[in-house]
Scaffold this active site. Structure first.
Site, mmCIF file in Angstrom:
data_model
loop_
_atom_site.group_PDB
_atom_site.id
_atom_site.type_symbol
_atom_site.label_atom_id
_atom_site.label_comp_id
_atom_site.label_asym_id
_atom_site.label_seq_id
_atom_site.Cartn_x
_atom_site.Cartn_y
_atom_site.Cartn_z
ATOM 1 N N CYS A 38 0.877 -1.639 0.135
ATOM 2 C CA CYS A 38 0.011 0.192 0.027
ATOM 3 C C CYS A 38 0.749 0.816 0.109
ATOM 4 O O CYS A 38 1.081 1.266 -0.827
ATOM 5 C CB CYS A 38 -1.085 -0.410 1.441
ATOM 6 S SG CYS A 38 -2.318 0.795 1.054
ATOM 7 N N HIS A 63 -3.436 -5.018 0.698
ATOM 8 C CA HIS A 63 -2.807 -5.492 1.732
ATOM 9 C C HIS A 63 -2.896 -7.233 1.985
ATOM 10 O O HIS A 63 -4.116 -8.036 2.274
ATOM 11 C CB HIS A 63 -3.313 -5.251 2.805
ATOM 12 C CG HIS A 63 -3.673 -3.922 3.342
ATOM 13 N ND1 HIS A 63 -2.535 -3.269 4.453
ATOM 14 C CD2 HIS A 63 -4.223 -2.796 2.580
ATOM 15 C CE1 HIS A 63 -2.235 -2.271 4.390
ATOM 16 N NE2 HIS A 63 -3.824 -1.840 3.606
ATOM 17 N N GLU A 104 -1.469 -9.195 3.077
ATOM 18 C CA GLU A 104 -1.210 -9.801 4.838
ATOM 19 C C GLU A 104 -2.368 -10.283 5.204
ATOM 20 O O GLU A 104 -2.675 -11.217 6.325
ATOM 21 C CB GLU A 104 -0.511 -8.897 5.805
ATOM 22 C CG GLU A 104 -1.208 -8.189 6.141
ATOM 23 C CD GLU A 104 -1.057 -6.536 4.855
ATOM 24 O OE1 GLU A 104 -1.010 -6.999 4.316
ATOM 25 O OE2 GLU A 104 -1.257 -5.513 5.605
HETATM 26 N N1 GLN Z 1 -2.117 6.548 2.644
HETATM 27 C C1 GLN Z 1 -1.559 5.838 2.101
HETATM 28 C C2 GLN Z 1 -3.597 5.819 1.163
HETATM 29 O O1 GLN Z 1 -4.381 6.512 1.638
HETATM 30 C C3 GLN Z 1 -2.046 4.946 2.096
HETATM 31 C C4 GLN Z 1 -2.981 3.786 2.828
HETATM 32 C C5 GLN Z 1 -2.217 2.270 3.196
HETATM 33 O O2 GLN Z 1 -0.800 1.720 3.153
HETATM 34 N N2 GLN Z 1 -3.466 2.113 3.904
HETATM 35 O O3 GLN Z 1 -3.853 5.390 0.008
#
Ligand code: GLN
Length: 547
Positions: A380, A519, A521
């Site tokens: 992310c 994600h 994970e």
């Molecule tokens: N802050 C970033 C976004 O909102 C990444 C979010 C995250 O890593 N879950 O896109």
């Protein structure tokens, strides 16, 4: 209709109620039953989405896009059953539903009260999906006696009363403190806790007692007598070296048998514990170890990245190595050269995160991994930073950055290679958001499809051309930089089905460098490690052979 097991806690918090519930779920599955686990949290936040990871640990996201308590992650890791939005509820959500109904006039002018309106709302939640599984395990957050928890305790009492006899049981988790001076395990706090529970009309069928020692027969009998349970229903929960030992340990202590006895299920189906024996073997008979650096922001509280820590462990189990993860504060690299800090690691992971703090350090960690040929997994925000690093240092977009940081700072400083996404497609539905929408639920949340490029590393790792992974973010890598970035070697190897949203990036000429917008994970299990984590650790093992 499902049989219900209500899991409550007493004496102190953090006794591992979530883990006990998850392990019991796994044991019932091992006996051939289907299960679903639920969490009822007494706090007033509508969901944990807006709670700081420092306070509450990780936010676990379900396929259907709910932001939930991290205990749902444990449930999934132990049972493999994908959690749903309807598996997690808080007082905040319950009250908000009740108040919404009141405003709509649904209560036809009645006075709205905790009993019956709030408790009915909780019971409605408990009934959802009752015909789908054999056992529904419902964990109540907090400890008995908490003011906020009272409506939940009252609701489960009523619920059990309304079901046919023998359909619901109560399992209560407590602590038996060990007094070294007298060499004794003390039962009094448990007695008090059960008394508290009984005073609100709930008589536990089972006691699960956390304790540093085996519970001697004398104490077991005392607990049984004073707490009004059978001696076999007093289960010891001793400290374990790994959480994944829990199903076998609880089975040895007789937890699943005691539960089936409480439901008067006889003869009990024999358990098949091979899955957990294999997991145990992989954890306790690892050959070698690898060191992984996790460069993040919330490094003080390990729970903030719970699923990542677990997914790394699973990746290690797949490769039969022990994974030693070390959390490094990204901000250090804004002041210091990353080399001395990162040189001794076989792989680097930059996890998700929000806000600008520490991001320049993450960009430097990505650069270090790229230049030194060290395996890198960016998740992310970790992917977004790797893309910004490539834009700045390879594609000559020196002022590349994320709109997230400009929004936070209230002024424009960057070329938005990562921009705020306001409209996208989920399945066949178009979703639209505005910058000024509330903080809760304005993100791209839940499961989305990505199409993998043929011949890419990720297509090889997944062994398929289409994947479904969970998302939780507002910002997105801008597809218009695709050509520019691909021309310098950063391949967009996974994109959304409409081709508009980059989902995965990778370098072909690097031993292992992958950034993912989702994600992975969240979907890893000890008995089914996520392919990306399994292969990331494999690459780390290979890296350890190089030096
Ligand atoms: N802050 C970033 C976004 O909102 C990444 C979010 C995250 O890593 N879950 O896109």
């Amino acid at each position: 209709m499902a049989r219900y097991i209500f899991i409550t806690g007493g004496v102190v918090s953090s006794l591992g109620k979530g883990l006990a519930s998850a392990a019991l779920g796994a044991l019932l599955q091992a006996r051939g039953y289907s299960v679903r686990l639920r969490k009822l949290d007494p706090y007033l936040n509508v969901d944990p989405g807006t709670m700081s990871p420092f306070e509450h640990g990780e936010v676990f996201v379900t396929d259907d896009g709910a932001e939930t308590d991290l205990d749902l992650g444990h449930y999934e890791r132990f049972t493999g059953v994908a959690a749903r939005a309807t598996d997690s509820v808080s007082s905040g959500r319950i009250y908000s539903n009740v108040l919404e109904k009141e405003r709509r006039g649904d209560y036809l002018g009645k006075t709205i009260q905790v009993i019956p309106h709030v408790t009915n709302e909780i019971k409605d939640f408990l009934h959802v999906g009752e015909d789908e599984v054999d056992f529904m395990l419902c964990e109540i957050g907090g400890t008995v006696g908490d003011i906020e928890g009272l409506p939940f305790f009252e609701a489960i009492r009523q619920f059990a009363q309304e079901q046919p006899r023998g359909q619901c049981i109560f399992m209560h988790l407590t602590l038996l403190p060990f007094i070294a001076a007298s060499g004794e395990l003390k039962t009094k706090p448990t007695q008090h806790s059960v008394k508290e529970l009984r005073s609100i009309g709930i008589a536990p069928d089972l006691l699960v007692c956390r304790s540093e020692q085996e519970i001697p027969v004398k104490e077991r009998e005392k607990l049984a007598l004073f707490c009004n349970v059978r001696p076999e229903a007093v289960i010891a929960a001793m400290d374990l070296k790994s959480i994944y030992e829990a199903p076998l340990a609880y089975h040895r202590e007789g937890l699943d048998q005691a539960v089936l006895d409480a439901f008067q299920i006889s003869p009990a189906p024999k358990p098949d514990l091979r899955r957990w024996e294999d997991v145990y073997d992989r954890i306790f008979h690892a050959e070698g170890e690898v060191n992984i650096a996790i460069v993040g922001k919330y490094t003080q509280l390990e729970d903030a990245y719970k699923s990542i820590a677990e997914a790394l462990t699973h990746g290690g189990m797949h490769n039969r190595v022990k994974v030693k993860a070390q959390w490094i504060d990204a901000e250090i690299f804004e002041r210091e050269d990353p080399a001395p800090h990162l040189e001794n690691f076989q792989a680097i992971l930059v996890p998700g995160g929000f806000g600008e703090r520490g991001t320049e350090g993450k960009i430097r960690a990505a650069q270090f991994a790229r230049e030194r040929g060290i395996p890198y997994l960016g998740i992310c925000l970790g992917m977004q930073m790797a893309v910004i690093e490539a834009a700045r240092n390879l594609a000559s977009l020196e002022d590349a950055g994320s709109e997230e940081f400009d929004h936070e700072a209230g002024r424009k400083r960057f070329t938005p290679v990562v921009y705020h996404l306001k409209e996208w497609v989920q399945g066949d539905v178009k979703v639209a958001r505005r910058v000024e929408d509330d903080k809760g639920g304005t993100m791209r949340l839940g499961s989305y499809t990505a199409i993998l490029a043929e011949g890419s590393r990720v297509a090889g790792i997944y062994g398929t051309g289409e994947i479904h992974e969970r998302h939780r973010h507002r910002y997105e890598v801008d597809i218009k930089y695709r050509e520019k970035l691909e021309s310098v070697g950063l391949r967009f190897s996974g994109v959304s089905p409409d081709g508009r949203l980059p989902e995965i990036v990778e370098y072909a000429d690097h031993p292992w460098f992958i950034g993912v917008q989702f994600h992975p994970e969240l979907k890893s299990k000890p008995f089914a490690p996520h392919p990306l984590f399994a292969d990331f650790i494999r690459a780390a093992v290979e890296q350890s052979r190089l030096v």
